[in-house]
Design a protein around this motif. Structure first.
Motif, short mmCIF file in Angstrom:
data_model
loop_
_atom_site.label_atom_id
_atom_site.label_comp_id
_atom_site.label_asym_id
_atom_site.label_seq_id
_atom_site.Cartn_x
_atom_site.Cartn_y
_atom_site.Cartn_z
N MET A 147 0.99 -1.46 0.03
CA MET A 147 -0.11 0.02 0.28
C MET A 147 0.74 1.72 -0.06
SD MET A 147 -3.05 1.39 2.44
CE MET A 147 -2.50 0.34 3.49
N LYS A 148 0.16 1.74 -0.67
CA LYS A 148 1.70 3.60 -1.31
C LYS A 148 0.66 4.30 -0.15
CE LYS A 148 3.83 6.81 -3.47
NZ LYS A 148 5.74 6.69 -2.65
N VAL A 149 0.99 5.28 0.24
CA VAL A 149 0.91 5.90 1.89
C VAL A 149 2.05 7.27 1.67
CG1 VAL A 149 0.00 6.76 3.68
CG2 VAL A 149 0.08 4.15 3.53
N VAL A 150 0.41 8.46 1.22
CA VAL A 150 1.89 9.84 1.45
C VAL A 150 1.83 10.43 2.36
CG1 VAL A 150 2.06 11.92 -0.14
CG2 VAL A 150 2.44 9.38 -0.97
N VAL A 151 2.24 11.33 3.21
CA VAL A 151 2.13 11.96 3.96
C VAL A 151 1.55 13.59 3.50
CG1 VAL A 151 2.34 12.77 6.67
CG2 VAL A 151 2.22 10.13 6.21
N TRP A 152 1.73 14.27 3.75
CA TRP A 152 1.49 15.87 3.00
C TRP A 152 1.27 16.44 4.62
CZ3 TRP A 152 -0.59 20.70 2.91
CH2 TRP A 152 0.10 21.90 2.12
N ASN A 153 2.07 17.89 4.44
CA ASN A 153 2.40 18.55 5.33
C ASN A 153 2.89 20.07 4.84
OD1 ASN A 153 2.34 20.08 7.99
ND2 ASN A 153 5.04 19.10 8.02
N GLU A 154 2.32 21.51 5.17
CA GLU A 154 2.51 22.55 5.08
C GLU A 154 4.59 22.61 5.11
OE1 GLU A 154 -1.05 25.26 6.55
OE2 GLU A 154 0.62 25.13 6.90
N TYR A 155 4.83 22.11 6.42
CA TYR A 155 5.71 21.79 6.56
C TYR A 155 6.42 23.85 6.99
CZ TYR A 155 10.90 20.84 7.24
OH TYR A 155 12.18 20.73 7.70
N ARG A 156 5.72 24.41 7.46
CA ARG A 156 6.07 25.65 7.35
C ARG A 156 6.72 26.24 8.82
NH1 ARG A 156 4.27 28.76 3.32
NH2 ARG A 156 4.89 27.96 1.37
N HIS A 205 3.58 21.38 -4.77
CA HIS A 205 3.43 20.40 -3.64
C HIS A 205 3.35 19.06 -3.77
CE1 HIS A 205 1.27 23.94 -4.20
NE2 HIS A 205 0.58 23.39 -4.46
N GLY A 206 4.74 17.94 -4.05
CA GLY A 206 4.75 17.35 -3.81
C GLY A 206 4.34 15.95 -4.51
N LEU A 207 3.56 16.23 -5.39
CA LEU A 207 1.31 15.80 -5.60
C LEU A 207 1.99 15.46 -7.19
CD1 LEU A 207 -0.83 16.53 -2.60
CD2 LEU A 207 0.60 14.07 -3.23
N PRO A 208 3.16 15.36 -7.98
CA PRO A 208 2.91 15.39 -9.35
C PRO A 208 2.06 14.17 -9.71
CG PRO A 208 4.84 14.65 -8.53
CD PRO A 208 4.62 15.01 -7.44
N ASP A 209 1.98 14.07 -11.15
CA ASP A 209 0.45 12.50 -11.42
C ASP A 209 1.43 11.98 -10.79
OD1 ASP A 209 -0.91 15.33 -12.10
OD2 ASP A 209 -0.47 14.45 -14.54
N HIS A 210 2.05 11.35 -11.23
CA HIS A 210 2.88 9.76 -10.88
C HIS A 210 3.02 9.87 -9.78
CE1 HIS A 210 7.00 12.18 -9.97
NE2 HIS A 210 7.01 10.93 -9.39
N VAL A 211 3.26 10.08 -8.44
CA VAL A 211 3.39 10.35 -6.78
C VAL A 211 0.58 10.05 -7.13
CG1 VAL A 211 3.32 10.69 -4.86
CG2 VAL A 211 5.56 11.07 -6.31
N LEU A 212 0.78 11.11 -7.28
CA LEU A 212 -0.93 11.28 -6.56
C LEU A 212 -1.86 9.83 -7.25
CD1 LEU A 212 -2.80 13.04 -5.04
CD2 LEU A 212 -3.29 13.95 -7.44
N PHE A 213 -1.33 9.42 -8.55
CA PHE A 213 -1.93 8.43 -9.31
C PHE A 213 -1.76 6.79 -8.59
CE2 PHE A 213 -2.95 12.26 -11.71
CZ PHE A 213 -4.78 12.02 -11.87
N ALA A 214 -0.27 7.02 -8.57
CA ALA A 214 -0.69 5.62 -7.62
C ALA A 214 -0.34 5.79 -5.99
CB ALA A 214 1.41 5.89 -7.71
N THR A 215 -1.03 7.29 -5.48
CA THR A 215 -1.29 6.93 -3.78
C THR A 215 -2.36 6.01 -3.54
OG1 THR A 215 0.12 9.25 -3.97
CG2 THR A 215 -1.60 8.53 -1.66
N ASP A 216 -2.42 5.35 -2.63
CA ASP A 216 -3.20 4.79 -2.16
C ASP A 216 -4.22 5.55 -1.16
OD1 ASP A 216 -3.60 1.93 -3.58
OD2 ASP A 216 -1.28 1.85 -2.63
N VAL A 217 -3.66 6.14 -0.53
CA VAL A 217 -4.31 6.28 0.93
C VAL A 217 -3.24 7.67 1.04
CG1 VAL A 217 -4.34 6.50 3.43
CG2 VAL A 217 -4.68 4.53 2.86
N LEU A 218 -3.91 9.25 1.34
CA LEU A 218 -3.05 10.64 1.75
C LEU A 218 -3.37 11.05 2.81
CD1 LEU A 218 -1.49 12.78 -0.03
CD2 LEU A 218 -3.38 13.50 -0.92
N ILE A 219 -2.35 11.25 3.65
CA ILE A 219 -2.70 12.26 4.59
C ILE A 219 -2.37 13.02 4.47
CG2 ILE A 219 -2.35 11.98 7.16
CD1 ILE A 219 -1.26 9.14 7.24
N TRP A 220 -3.09 14.33 5.18
CA TRP A 220 -3.12 15.35 4.82
C TRP A 220 -2.94 16.88 6.36
CZ3 TRP A 220 -2.77 17.21 0.06
CH2 TRP A 220 -3.60 18.91 -0.25
#
Length: 240
Positions: free
Chosen positions: A1-10, A51-66
Motif C-alpha cells: 500500500m502506497k501512503v503519502v503524508v502531506w504537510n505544509e512544513y512551514r 506540492h510534492g504531488l505530481p501525477d506519477h505520485v498522486l495517481f499511485a497513492t492509495d492513502v493520502l494524509i493531509w
C-alpha cells in the motif's frame, strides 16, 4: 500500500517550539510510525514542485494524509482538483487537525468547515463513541491528552457517516473529533488532535488511531460507477 503524508512544513521552519517538538517536521513524525512491511510510506510538502504531488505520485497513492494550517490558500486549485478526483475514484484521505480548513476538505464537504478554537494548554479527553469500529481498535474508553488546542462546536460540517470520537476540553467545550465520510469510491476520515506546538503525534494512542485509519480508508479495488444515459438491460415493452 502506497501512503503519502502531506504537510505544509512551514511552522517547523519558523517556530522554535514546533521545531523542538517535530525537528524533522510533522510529516516525518507521522511517516515514521506508519512504516511497516505492508506500507510504502513517503512524504510531500507544500514548497516542493507541484506540492510534492505530481501525477506519477498522486495517481499511485492509495492513502493520502493531509496536515495544513497557515497556508491553505497557497495550495493550487489544480492540485486540489486532482486530489478531489482521486478521492472520488477510490483513494483514501485522512485529514488531520487544522486540515479542516484545507481547500480539498472544504470541497469534499461542501460547507465552510468553520469552528471555535482556543490555545490555552488545556486537557482534552477524546471519548470513543463506537468501540466496534476498526479505527478505534486497540483504544480504551477514551484518549487523554495533557495539553491540546481547543476546537469547539458548532463545527460546520455535514453530518458524518459515522461519528467515532467526541472530545471534551478542560474549558468546557465538546467537539466531534473523529468523523468518517464516503465520497464516490473513496473513504475519508477527519481526526481532530494535532496542534503543532504539542507532542500529540508522539502519543501511542493517537498513532494507533491514524494507523487504523490508514487500513480503513485504503481503496477497494473496483471501477467507479458509470453515470449518464444508460441503455436498457432488458427489452422494454412498448418501446418504439
Amino acid at each position: 500500500m502506497k501512503v503519502v503524508v502531506w504537510n505544509e512544513y512551514r511552522h517547523e521552519k519558523t517556530n522554535p517550539i514546533v521545531a523542538d517538538v517535530y525537528p524533522d517536521g510533522i510529516h516525518q513524525a507521522i511517516a515514521s510510525f506508519l512504516k511497516c512491511e505492508t506500507r510504502d510510506v513517503t512524504t510531500a510538502t507544500l514548497d516542493e514542485e507541484e506540492h510534492g504531488l505530481p501525477d506519477h505520485v498522486l495517481f499511485a497513492t492509495d492513502v493520502l494524509i493531509w496536515w495544513g494550517h497557515k497556508a491553505h490558500d497557497e495550495v493550487s486549485d489544480e492540485i486540489v482538483e486532482k486530489v478531489y478526483e482521486r478521492v472520488l475514484n477510490g483513494m483514501g484521505l485522512i485529514v488531520l487537525h487544522s486540515g479542516h480548513f484545507s481547500k480539498v476538505f472544504k470541497k469534499l464537504m461542501g460547507t465552510s468547515c468553520d469552528l471555535k478554537w482556543r490555545v490555552a494548554d488545556e486537557k482534552e479527553r477524546l471519548w470513543v463513541l463506537d468501540p466496534s469500529h476498526p479505527i478505534t481498535q486497540g483504544i480504551g474508553e477514551y484518549i487523554e491528552l495533557e495539553k491540546e488546542e481547543m476546537y469547539g462546536e458548532h463545527f460546520d460540517i455535514p453530518a458524518p457517516d459515522e461519528l467515532l470520537f467526541m472530545s471534551w476540553f478542560e474549558g468546557g467545550e465538546v467537539f466531534r473529533s473523529g468523523c468518517t465520510y464516503r465520497r464516490g469510491n473513496g473513504k475519508i476520515f477527519y481526526f481532530r488532535p494535532g496542534h503543532e506546538t504539542y507532542p500529540t503525534y508522539h502519543h501511542p494512542d493517537i498513532q494507533q488511531v491514524i494507523s487504523n485509519a490508514v487500513e480503513w480508508v485504503k481503496p477497494v479495488e473496483r471501477a467507479r460507477p458509470v453515470y449518464g444515459n444508460a441503455q436498457a438491460l432488458e427489452t422494454i415493452s412498448g418501446e418504439k
